[in-house]
Structures are given as structure tokens and as C-alpha cells.
Scaffold this motif. Structure first.
Motif, PDB file in Angstrom:
ATOM      1  N   ILE A  30       0.844  -1.200   0.000  1.00 43.79           N
ATOM      2  CA  ILE A  30       0.000   0.000   0.000  1.00 43.79           C
ATOM      3  C   ILE A  30       0.878   1.249   0.000  1.00 43.79           C
ATOM      4  O   ILE A  30       0.667   2.177  -0.790  1.00 43.79           O
ATOM      5  CB  ILE A  30      -0.937   0.017   1.224  1.00 43.79           C
ATOM      6  N   ILE A  31       1.892   1.264   0.877  1.00 42.52           N
ATOM      7  CA  ILE A  31       2.766   2.431   0.974  1.00 42.52           C
ATOM      8  C   ILE A  31       3.464   2.709  -0.352  1.00 42.52           C
ATOM      9  O   ILE A  31       3.595   3.841  -0.792  1.00 42.52           O
ATOM     10  CB  ILE A  31       3.816   2.224   2.089  1.00 42.52           C
ATOM     11  N   GLY A  32       3.926   1.649  -0.995  1.00 39.29           N
ATOM     12  CA  GLY A  32       4.706   1.816  -2.215  1.00 39.29           C
ATOM     13  C   GLY A  32       3.956   2.509  -3.328  1.00 39.29           C
ATOM     14  O   GLY A  32       4.571   3.087  -4.230  1.00 39.29           O
ATOM     15  N   ASN A  33       2.627   2.466  -3.289  1.00 35.36           N
ATOM     16  CA  ASN A  33       1.825   3.132  -4.320  1.00 35.36           C
ATOM     17  C   ASN A  33       1.473   4.571  -3.971  1.00 35.36           C
ATOM     18  O   ASN A  33       0.851   5.267  -4.783  1.00 35.36           O
ATOM     19  CB  ASN A  33       0.527   2.342  -4.555  1.00 35.36           C
ATOM     20  N   GLU A  90       1.967   8.557  -3.274  1.00 26.94           N
ATOM     21  CA  GLU A  90       2.768   9.567  -3.959  1.00 26.94           C
ATOM     22  C   GLU A  90       4.015   9.952  -3.169  1.00 26.94           C
ATOM     23  O   GLU A  90       5.022  10.385  -3.769  1.00 26.94           O
ATOM     24  CB  GLU A  90       1.923  10.819  -4.217  1.00 26.94           C
ATOM     25  N   ASP A  91       3.992   9.794  -1.853  1.00 22.53           N
ATOM     26  CA  ASP A  91       5.173  10.117  -1.053  1.00 22.53           C
ATOM     27  C   ASP A  91       6.384   9.306  -1.481  1.00 22.53           C
ATOM     28  O   ASP A  91       7.532   9.757  -1.340  1.00 22.53           O
ATOM     29  CB  ASP A  91       4.906   9.853   0.437  1.00 22.53           C
ATOM     30  N   PHE A  92       6.146   8.091  -1.959  1.00 19.93           N
ATOM     31  CA  PHE A  92       7.249   7.184  -2.279  1.00 19.93           C
ATOM     32  C   PHE A  92       7.506   7.124  -3.784  1.00 19.93           C
ATOM     33  O   PHE A  92       8.281   6.278  -4.246  1.00 19.93           O
ATOM     34  CB  PHE A  92       6.959   5.790  -1.721  1.00 19.93           C
ATOM     35  N   GLN A  93       6.845   8.021  -4.525  1.00 16.69           N
ATOM     36  CA  GLN A  93       7.113   8.107  -5.956  1.00 16.69           C
ATOM     37  C   GLN A  93       8.145   9.187  -6.259  1.00 16.69           C
ATOM     38  O   GLN A  93       8.587   9.331  -7.396  1.00 16.69           O
ATOM     39  CB  GLN A  93       5.817   8.411  -6.720  1.00 16.69           C
ATOM     40  N   LYS A  94       8.516   9.925  -5.241  1.00 15.69           N
ATOM     41  CA  LYS A  94       9.466  11.020  -5.429  1.00 15.69           C
ATOM     42  C   LYS A  94      10.867  10.572  -5.021  1.00 15.69           C
ATOM     43  O   LYS A  94      11.042   9.704  -4.166  1.00 15.69           O
ATOM     44  CB  LYS A  94       9.049  12.234  -4.585  1.00 15.69           C
ATOM     45  N   ASP A  95      11.865  11.200  -5.642  1.00 16.88           N
ATOM     46  CA  ASP A  95      13.248  10.907  -5.275  1.00 16.88           C
ATOM     47  C   ASP A  95      13.515  11.415  -3.872  1.00 16.88           C
ATOM     48  O   ASP A  95      13.096  12.515  -3.486  1.00 16.88           O
ATOM     49  CB  ASP A  95      14.206  11.577  -6.267  1.00 16.88           C
ATOM     50  N   ARG A  96      14.242  10.622  -3.116  1.00 13.31           N
ATOM     51  CA  ARG A  96      14.598  10.998  -1.754  1.00 13.31           C
ATOM     52  C   ARG A  96      16.102  10.891  -1.598  1.00 13.31           C
ATOM     53  O   ARG A  96      16.737   9.966  -2.127  1.00 13.31           O
ATOM     54  CB  ARG A  96      13.896  10.086  -0.739  1.00 13.31           C
ATOM     55  N   PRO A  97      16.689  11.806  -0.866  1.00 14.46           N
ATOM     56  CA  PRO A  97      18.145  11.763  -0.698  1.00 14.46           C
ATOM     57  C   PRO A  97      18.568  10.542   0.120  1.00 14.46           C
ATOM     58  O   PRO A  97      17.788   9.974   0.881  1.00 14.46           O
ATOM     59  CB  PRO A  97      18.452  13.066   0.048  1.00 14.46           C
ATOM     60  N   GLN A  98      19.834  10.152  -0.063  1.00 12.25           N
ATOM     61  CA  GLN A  98      20.360   9.006   0.673  1.00 12.25           C
ATOM     62  C   GLN A  98      20.420   9.301   2.166  1.00 12.25           C
ATOM     63  O   GLN A  98      20.207   8.418   2.995  1.00 12.25           O
ATOM     64  CB  GLN A  98      21.760   8.644   0.164  1.00 12.25           C
ATOM     65  N   GLU A  99      20.725  10.537   2.506  1.00 11.86           N
ATOM     66  CA  GLU A  99      20.778  10.940   3.909  1.00 11.86           C
ATOM     67  C   GLU A  99      19.760  12.048   4.148  1.00 11.86           C
ATOM     68  O   GLU A  99      19.714  13.022   3.402  1.00 11.86           O
ATOM     69  CB  GLU A  99      22.182  11.413   4.288  1.00 11.86           C
TER      70      GLU A  99
END
Length: 990
Positions: free
Chosen positions: A287-290, A292-301
Motif C-alpha cells: 500500500i505504501i509503495g503506491n 505519492e510520497d514514495f514516488q518522489k526521489d529521496r536523498p540518501q541521507e
């Protein structure tokens, strides 16, 4: 005439606002951080500096916990809290370290801190949502959660973990993975009973919730005894899941797919959890993977230290921006009459004394009718002057919406010391710029959004500019639609509704009832043949005690000077035009009567309107109350707030994956927001062509309703029922049902209703309730727009019945191998209407039915001759509790049956299969749940379980043990930590 002096500097100021992001800011993700998070403190909470510091401490720690939890399987790239505002109420003194609020509002806040909700006691809870993956509206935290760390961590374990758990509900629409109220605590697998948990690596023991002794099997049902629960070890090997037993110290992640290579993250799709039931066996990460929060690039740190500021709520500054163009006279002058009548009532009775009101009008250009000024008490000179200005308005010219909005914005920014406020726009037509126009609609809308101003909008008539609804949505406001072929009082209802939503205070009125009433001629009233039900009756309950206001809008052309009404109170008192508090507004065809608290009566009021001449006419009535501040009502005034899940539908194509528009109505009582349960609630949807659609709303835990008896009533409007393109106005009505409707005034005695967590409570315990009678409440949810209507789609039924999310075993008879199941019926279209039939399947193997893609083909179909109770061919109406008894003559040597069920409609659309219920026909053993090790320093989970026991000695021993080893974990210092988190600056406490 209009004046735009100072607007050029205003434009520069707006550009500065936009560049510094000081406008309306919804919660969003940037560089791996959630920004614009608002934590609002309820105005009933006294000033408390410790509360603010504790909120900072918990949120700071929760940010780190969230970052770790959102790193999938330990990978970098998680999410943390960024810019956070703690909004203190305007009832607190203003202090130098408080920043003046601009865009931050209580009604926009995601986390709210206030008195305990009696339904949940000390337990934080998330309200809103409507099914798997549907985010919540807000999370409520009792003040004690922050102020009493020892008690909170005794109940819930580490507080930061609970914040992350509730964030899963609020932001991503995740379901619980530990048993909640009335959920099964156990399931059968490989002929053994196992506890309901997310991963099988969660170690613990099965024990009686009251005694702590090993569980027994109930001889009659062949299931674990009702008081049997799972008690996890504090020292545990499990690392998942935060949506399950989050309080276990070893848990640091969410469950992943059942096929995940690491067993520590594997989702257990066999357990009868809410996540499995509502999400068809899909894991939390699916569910989380779909999202929009997790569709954006996130920094490694990611910098996990949030920037926290304390802001003080502002008083309400509102500018009414009113359309007075020529078209407002048509048809039959109805729009203009409605506008004047509603605004006068709003000024006279609705707005609070502390409110500052300004008025701007627009036609061919814009005019500043009245600058922002404090209204004062009803009857004040300022209110009277504003009423007179509205009385003298005339309608002519074009429809310069852009100039009107910009002048309203100028008022707020130039005259409001708070740097913000709200607009209420009323318009009946599309933008028509004149030669004097300075700004078009698009420019004004962008400026308003940049400035962080909320805009509530009422569109009068079918020709209202279609963009104004988007403006309301984009600024956090509400869009209301009204059609001019009716004399209805939509505008006044919308104004009251807007006031109730906008961080309402003690003087904000509560809308009781809004309806059309048939007018009787004098001859009809005197006639012995007059029907007994010619008068309209309305119920007013005791919680509404206070000042009552009845407002009537009469049809244009009626001789208002000879019109009269008769109000008959429950005890027989008669009120009419000769009564104290009566007003007759001839110019706007409005009658009103104000009754002070001394004349208040609870019960059935009868209303009879009379005119001289004419027939078959209707008027509109709005009844509201300003609740008493000295009322002895046990739980406080009952209010209703309604909402819709979407503002716009592309078309009425009935997509089975998008069942329609979800309508929510929340019934609450008093400052504690106590749940009002057992009411009859329905929604009325007014279509652009004037037709009415009815939608039944439920608070039974079925369909899209997540929790039974929480005062949140939910229903679904199928796109197939929509009748034309345009705006649909949604309103809800709630009525009390004798013997059923009640206010929950306290949770089960001595304990919280939180089940499956550290505090193990008997789910059979009853809440303390206060009966409610004679209650009627109306609430406007606002409007949604259907952009395109397909005639052929309205004739094709593609909407299946909803999933049966409540299938449970009621009883087992091992003699004839039969089981009685209980569930809540679904409808023909999701949760509305009546399905045609049920299809039931069974198997001796759980895997045949727990696969999310299962269609029942691997299982055996239940035949009608095997049904001994209820019927497969005659489903009950949606929302009805059903029982179905099935015999299993060929169950075989396993003596275990797994059963699933779905509804089928008349068009042979099949609903989703329910999560299977299981039962055994012989006594089964308990399965292995890992080693149970004595935790170091005591076990808070077991301590609270045994703490429910009557024995005072045991309680004392347990509480003493709990204090050992309950220490707040310290945050990792700046720089790279052992978990690979890059720390940043210390969080701001400005």
C-alpha cells in the motif's frame, strides 16, 4: 466606486509571499521531509508551557523513528518530519516567542491535541479515511499523552512508536495488523490456533486477559476462550510491524510482501487482521509503495531533526465578496433576494462577536462596501450599519470576479494585523471583464493561493463560473452549489456551515435543520378539511439548549406584510408575529424569530406558515442554536459535520476499482468530541437537473466505514446514479432513534478500549452512554463536480456489491459439522441497495482462499441444500446484520473449514471475496509462537494485561515492575549514526 490604491505594492508583496512559501501550504514531501505539518492544541486546553515542550520532544523522536521505519528493508531513502507548526489557541495569552499564525488553522491541522474523546479514553486515534489506502483526516492525541510520560508509556510503550503507527493510518490509509475491537484474536493454520499478528517472528504467549494464565479451548465453540489474547514478549526478535504490535521494543519497520526474502519482514496474509480484510491480503508496504510520497526521489541521507515553531491562532477575519451583477436578478430576482437575506442573517446572528467582517461587491468593477471591523455583540451599531448597507445593494453590470477577489484580498492583507484570513465568494455567472477591469480571475486566484487565504465559495445557478469550485479546493475551503429555480436557503446554511468549520468558538451557531416548508393560505388553515400534517415538525434535543433562531425565506411576490407563522412548542406555547424576538424584513421577504434560552424547550416543534392568497407555494426555513454556556447538559451540544471524498469526477463511467464518492458525516457532542452513535443518517444529493439522490450512511464497521460505533457515518454514491454534468450539492441529515441513539460519555470502566495493544481490555465491555432523543441535525458537505456525463454509462451497471469485511464465526456445532456465520450485508452498488444473491466457497486449506487473487475456483462452492440458516438467494438490505448457517458433510479428516462469501448483483457483478473465516469441528492445540523469555526489568505489556484483574495486590506489583526499564531512548547525535541516519541541526523551538 472601487479603489485599487495600493494594489501595485500588493502585487510585489504577493510575489514576496510566493517566493518565501508563506501561502497556503498543504502537507507535502520535499527532500525526504514532511513539511507544513500542523499540530493544533484545542482551545479548551489551558495554557501549558510543559505541553509544548513535550510535543516537541515526542515529535523530534518520532521523526527519527519514522525515518528508520520508511527505509524499506533497511535501505536508505526514508522520510522524516521537516517544518512543523505547533498551533496554540487564541485563548492563550500572546507571548513574544509565539509567531502569529497565517495559513495555519485548527481545521487544517493533521495532529490535534485536546481532551480525551470518551469513545477512546486515553488512546490516540485517527479519524476519517474510508477503506484501504484512503488517508485519514486528522489524529487526535489526548493532552495526557504528552503531559504524563510515565502513564502513556505504561499504556502504549514508547510514545514515538505510537506516533508512527498513527501516521500510517493518517497519511497512507494503512489498516491495523493487531486485533482491534471485535476482531478475531486467533486463526487456524495447519490444524492449530495461531495469534493474529503481522509476522510469525513475533514471539510471546497466549494467555487469559484477566488472569495471565494459559488459554483454554471453549468446549462449546471449540475456539480459544473469549478472554484469550496474545501477549508479545518485550524482548523479541521481530522487527515488523508498526501497524501491529508497535510497542514491542524490537519493532522498527513495516511488514513487506509475504514473499520477501527476509522472514523478518514477511507479511502474514493468513491472519484475520483489518489490513488483510480491508486490503485483500496485501501487505502494508504494497500500500505504501503506491503512495505519492514514495514516488518522489529521496536523498540518501535525510535530516531527521524537525524545525518546530510555535504559532498562535488568529481571530477570524473574513471578507464577503459578493456578486451584484445584472444576472443576479434572474430568475424572478431569487438569487439577489437569497444573497441579501442570507448576508443579513449572517451579520445579525451567525458570526461571532470577535469576528472582523468586511464586504466587497463586484459587477463592472469592484467596490469596497465595508472595511474589516469587529462585529461586537448582536444588535451592535456596527452590525446594524452593515445590515443597512446590504439592504441597499442593487444588482447591475457585468461579472468582474477577478477585481472582486483582488479587492477582497487587499482588505485582508492591508487591514488584517494577522496577515491572513478568509474570503466567502458568492457568484452566479462566468467572468465578464469590463473596460475598467484590472485583474482577471486567474491572476486573482494565484494571488490568493500565494497569500494563504482560505476561500469558501457558493456558486448560484448552473451558469456559475466552473473555476470557482477549484479555488475553494485549492485553498482548503468548501464549494457549495445552489440552483436558482428554488427558493431554498442554501446560502444561509452554507454561511453557518462555514462558520462551524472555521475553528469555531463558543459563540458559533450550530445548524439544527434546513428545509422547505409548504405555505398554507388563510382559507386552507381555517378549512376543516385541512390535513393534519399541513404543518412541518422538527425535533430539537436537550443538548441544543440555548438561544434558538428560526429564519424563513418567503417566495418572491408573496404579500409578506400579511404573512405570518405559528410555532407551537413541545409544551404547547404559541409564538407568532406578535411574539418578542420577531422581525419582518419586507425588502428581502424574510421572517425571523429569536427565542432566548428561557423559552427553550426540547421536543417536537410544529411550524405553520400562513399567507393571504396564493397556493402551492413553499418557503425555506433554517433553524440554528447558539448553545448555552451555562447548560447542565451532560455531554454538550451535538454538532454534525459532513464531507465528500472528492471535488471533481471526470465522468460517470462506473469503474469497479473506483466505487464512487465517499460521503462522511461526523456526529460529535461537546468540547470532548464525544461520539454520537446509533443515529439514522442519510445524505441527500441534489443533481444539476434538480433531481434528488439518497445515500444511506452507516456506522457499523462495514463497507468503507472503518470502525463501528465511533460516530462517523459513511456511505458511497455510485457514479452510475449521477444524472447530468455539473455540480452536485451534498447535504446530510441525522435523526435520533429512540432506544438506540446515545452519546458515549466514558470508555469501559477502568480501562481503555484499545485492544491488541499493551492494555488488553475485554471487548465485550460496554461504553457508558447517555441516551439522546428528539435530535435532528443537518450538515452541508459541499459540492462535487461531474465534468462529463455519458448517457450510456448511466444505463450500464458495472459497480459490484462491496466486499463483506465483517465475516465472523458465531457458533460451531461439531455434531453435524455446521457453522453459523455473522456479517453485515452489502448492497447492489457497493453499500447501497440490496444484492441479488450470495456465493459462498469453502475449503480445508487456508491457501485456497487467502491468496489476494483468489476467485474461489480452488475451493468448493456451498450449495443451497447445505444452508440451514438464512439464505444464499435472498440477501438483506445493505447495512443489515445477517446470519448464515452452513453444514459441511464432506469436511474430511481435517475437521477444519475455511469459508468465504461474496455478494452478486442483478447485473451479475461480483463483489470481492471476504477474508475467510475459519472454524474447527474438533479441539485443536495452540501453535508455537516462539520462546517466551522473562524480560529484563519487567514486561509493561503483561503488566497492563494483569492490571485489569480485580486483585489490587497484583496490580500494585505489576505497576512497580513497569517503572523499571521505562526510559526514553535518547536520540542519536549529529552526524552519521549506527543506523546510517544523517543527523542535522538541533530542532528549532522558536
Amino acid at each position: 466606486m472601487h479603489s485599487f490604491k495600493g494594489l501595485q505594492p500588493l502585487v510585489l508583496f504577493l510575489l514576496l509571499l510566493a517566493s518565501t512559501s508563506n501561502g497556503y501550504r498543504p502537507l507535502q514531501v520535499s527532500l525526504g521531509r514532511y513539511n507544513n505539518l500542523v499540530i493544533a492544541i484545542d482551545r479548551s486546553v489551558p495554557e501549558n508551557a510543559t505541553l509544548i515542550e513535550e510535543i516537541k520532544t515526542v515529535i523530534n523522536e518520532a521523526s527519527q523513528t519514522l525515518l528508520l521505519a520508511t527505509r524499506r528493508s533497511g535501505q536508505p531513502g526514508g522520510l522524516a518530519f521537516g517544518n512543523v507548526s505547533i498551533l496554540v489557541p487564541d485563548t492563550w495569552p500572546n507571548r513574544p516567542d509565539y509567531i502569529q499564525a497565517t495559513w495555519q488553522l485548527f481545521s487544517r491541522s493533521q495532529l490535534r491535541v485536546g481532551p480525551q474523546n470518551p469513545r477512546y479514553g486515553p488512546v490516540p486515534h485517527t479519524e476519517g479515511g474510508g477503506g484501504c489506502g484512503v488517508p485519514g483526516e486528522f489524529t487526535h492525541y489526548p493532552t495526557e499523552f504528552f503531559l504524563d510520560m510515565v502513564a502513556s508509556e505504561r499504556l502504549f510503550g514508547n510514545r514515538a512508536r505510537l506516533v508512527v503507527h498513527e501516521w500510517g493510518h493518517l497519511r497512507w490509509g494503512l489498516m491495523d495488523e493487531a486485533p482491534q475491537e471485535n476482531d478475531p484474536h486467533f486463526y487456524i493454520y495447519n490444524s492449530r490456533f495461531y495469534p493474529s499478528r503481522c509476522t510469525e517472528q513475533l514471539d510471546g504467549k497466549m494467555a487469559n486477559r484477566h488472569t495471565g494464565l494459559p488459554c483454554k479451548i471453549d468446549r462449546e465453540t471449540l475456539t480459544p476462550e473469549p478472554d484469550c489474547i496474545f501477549i508479545p514478549d518485550d524482548n523479541n526478535r521481530a522487527v515488523a510491524s508498526f501497524m501491529g504490535h508497535y510497542y514491542v521494543n524490537s519493532i522498527k519497520a513495516f511488514c513487506d510482501q509475504s514473499a520477501h526474502p527476509d522472514e523478518a519482514y514477511q507479511h502474514n496474509r493468513m491472519a484475520p487482521t483489518q489490513q488483510n480484510r480491508m486490503c485483500r491480503g496485501r501487505s502494508v508496504w504494497q500500500i505504501i509503495g503506491n503512495h505519492e510520497d514514495f514516488q518522489k526521489d529521496r536523498p540518501q541521507e535525510v535530516d531527521f531533526y524537525p524545525n518546530i515553531e510555535v504559532v498562535r491562532a488568529r481571530r477570524r477575519d473574513v471578507v464577503a465578496v459578493l456578486d451584484i451583477s445584472e444576472s443576479m436578478h434572474h430568475p424572478n430576482d431569487i438569487p439577489f433576494t437569497k444573497l441579501k437575506a442570507a448576508m443579513i442573517s449572517n451579520i445579525r446572528s451567525v458570526l461571532e462577536p470577535e469576528t472582523r467582517l468586511g464586504i466587497v461587491t463586484f459587477s463592472s468593477g469592484a467596490t469596497n462596501v465595508a472595511s474589516l471591523q469587529v462585529l461586537g455583540q448582536p444588535g451592535s451599531a456596527i452590525r446594524n450599519a452593515l445590515e443597512e448597507k446590504v439592504q441597499h445593494l442593487d444588482a447591475m453590470g457585468l461579472t468582474d470576479i477577478g477585481d472582486g477577489l483582488m479587492l477582497g484580498l487587499q482588505q485582508l492583507l492591508n487591514e488584517s494585523a494577522n496577515g491572513g484570513g478568509s474570503l466567502f465568494l458568492v457568484s452566479d455567472g462566468e467572468e465578464q471583464q469590463s473596460s475598467r477591469s484590472r485583474y482577471n480571475y486567474s491572476y486573482a486566484a494565484d494571488a490568493i493561493k500565494a497569500a494563504g487565504v482560505v476561500v469558501d465559495v457558493l456558486g448560484l445557478g448552473a451558469e456559475a463560473d466552473r473555476r470557482i469550485g477549484d479555488l475553494a479546493r485549492d485553498t482548503g475551503g468548501i464549494f457549495y452549489s445552489s440552483y436558482n429555480n428554488r427558493n431554498s436557503f442554501d446560502l444561509l446554511s452554507a454561511l453557518i456551515n462555514s462558520a462551524m468549520r472555521y475553528d469555531a468558538g463558543p459563540d458559533t451557531p450550530i445548524l439544527l435543520h434546513s428545509a422547505d416548508v409548504t405555505i398554507q393560505t388563510a382559507a386552507e388553515v381555517r378549512s376543516p378539511a385541512a390535513p393534519a400534517d399541513a404543518s412541518m415538525s422538527v425535533l430539537i434535543d436537550e443538548s441544543a439548549r440555548g438561544e434558538l433562531l428560526f429564519v424563513f425565506l418567503l417566495p418572491k411576490g408573496v404579500n409578506i406584510r400579511q404573512s405570518d407563522f405559528k410555532l407551537t412548542s413541545p409544551r404547547g406555547s404559541i409564538y407568532d408575529s406578535s411574539s418578542e424576538g420577531f422581525l419582518r424584513d419586507v425588502a428581502i421577504d424574510m421572517l425571523s424569530l429569536r427565542l432566548d434560552e428561557i423559552r427553550f424547550e426540547a421536543g417536537k416543534w410544529r411550524i405553520l406558515l400562513q399567507i393571504a392568497g396564493g397556493s402551492n407555494l413553499t418557503a425555506s426555513v433554517v433553524i440554528s442554536t447558539k448553545p448555552s454556556k451555562s447548560s447542565s447538559a451532560a455531554a454538550g451540544p451535538i454538532s454534525a459535520v459532513s464531507s465528500v471524498s472528492t471535488f471533481k469526477l471526470a465522468n460517470n463511467s462506473a469503474n469497479p476499482d473506483s466505487h464512487g464518492v465517499v460521503i462522511n458525516t461526523v456526529l460529535r457532542s461537546g468540547s470532548a468530541n464525544a461520539a454520537v452513535i446509533g443515529a439514522k443518517v442519510s445524505a441527500s444529493v441534489r443533481a444539476p437537473d434538480g433531481s434528488q439522490l439518497a445515500v444511506q450512511l452507516y456506522d457499523n464497521g462495514a463497507g468503507v466505514d472503518l470502525r463501528p460505533n465511533d460516530g462517523v457515518y459513511t456511505g458511497v454514491l455510485s457514479p452510475r446514479r449521477l444524472t447530468a454534468a455539473g455540480d452536485y450539492l451534498v447535504a446530510a441529515t441525522a435523526e435520533s432513534v429512540d432506544g438506540q441513539t446515545a452519546i458515549i460519555v466514558a470508555p469501559p470502566s477502568g480501562a481503555s478500549p484499545f485492544v491488541g495493544g499493551p492494555l488488553a481490555v475485554d471487548t465485550r465491555a460496554n461504553y457508558s452512554q447517555l441516551p439522546v432523543t428528539n435530535m435532528t441535525r443537518d450538515a452541508l458537505a459541499g459540492s462535487f463536480k461531474l465534468e462529463t456525463f455519458y448517457e450510456e454509462e448511466s444505463r450500464i451497471d458495472r459497480i459490484p456489491p462491496g466486499p463483506i469485511a465483517s465475516l465472523d464465526v458465531e457458533s460451531v456445532n461439531s455434531t453435524d459439522a455446521s457453522i453459523v456465520f455473522r456479517f453485515i450485508a452489502v448492497g447492489d452498488d457497493f453499500d447501497q441497495g440490496t444484492a441479488k444473491q450470495y456465493e459462498a466457497y469453502w475449503s480445508t486449506q487456508a491457501e485456497d482462499l487467502t491468496d489476494p487473487e483468489s476467485d474461489g475456483s480452488k475451493a468448493q462452492k456451498v450449495l443451497p441444500e447445505n444452508v440451514h440458516l438464512g439464505s444464499l438467494s435472498s440477501p438483506a438490505e445493505a447495512g443489515t446484520r445477517e446470519r448464515l448457517g452452513i453444514r459441511f458433510p464432506n469436511v474430511g479428516s481435517s475437521s477444519v473449514a475455511f469459508v468465504t462469501l461474496r455478494a452478486v448483483d442483478a447485473a451479475n457483478n461480483r463483489g470481492q471475496l471476504a477474508f475467510p473465516a475459519s472454524a474447527a469441528f474438533q479441539e485443536l492445540p495452540f501453535g508455537e509462537v516462539g520462546p517466551t523469555q522473562p524480560p529484563e526489568g519487567g514486561n509493561p505489556s503483561l503488566g497492563v494485561v494483569i492490571g485489569v484483574v480485580v486483585s489490587v495486590v497484583v496490580v500494585a506489583v505489576v505497576i512497580a515492575a513497569v517503572y523499571i526499564d521505562l526510559r526514553k531512548p535518547s536520540l542519536t547525535g549529529r552526524g552519521a549514526s549506527k543506523d546510517g541516519i544523517s543527523g542535522g541541526r538541533a530542532f528549532s523551538s522558536s
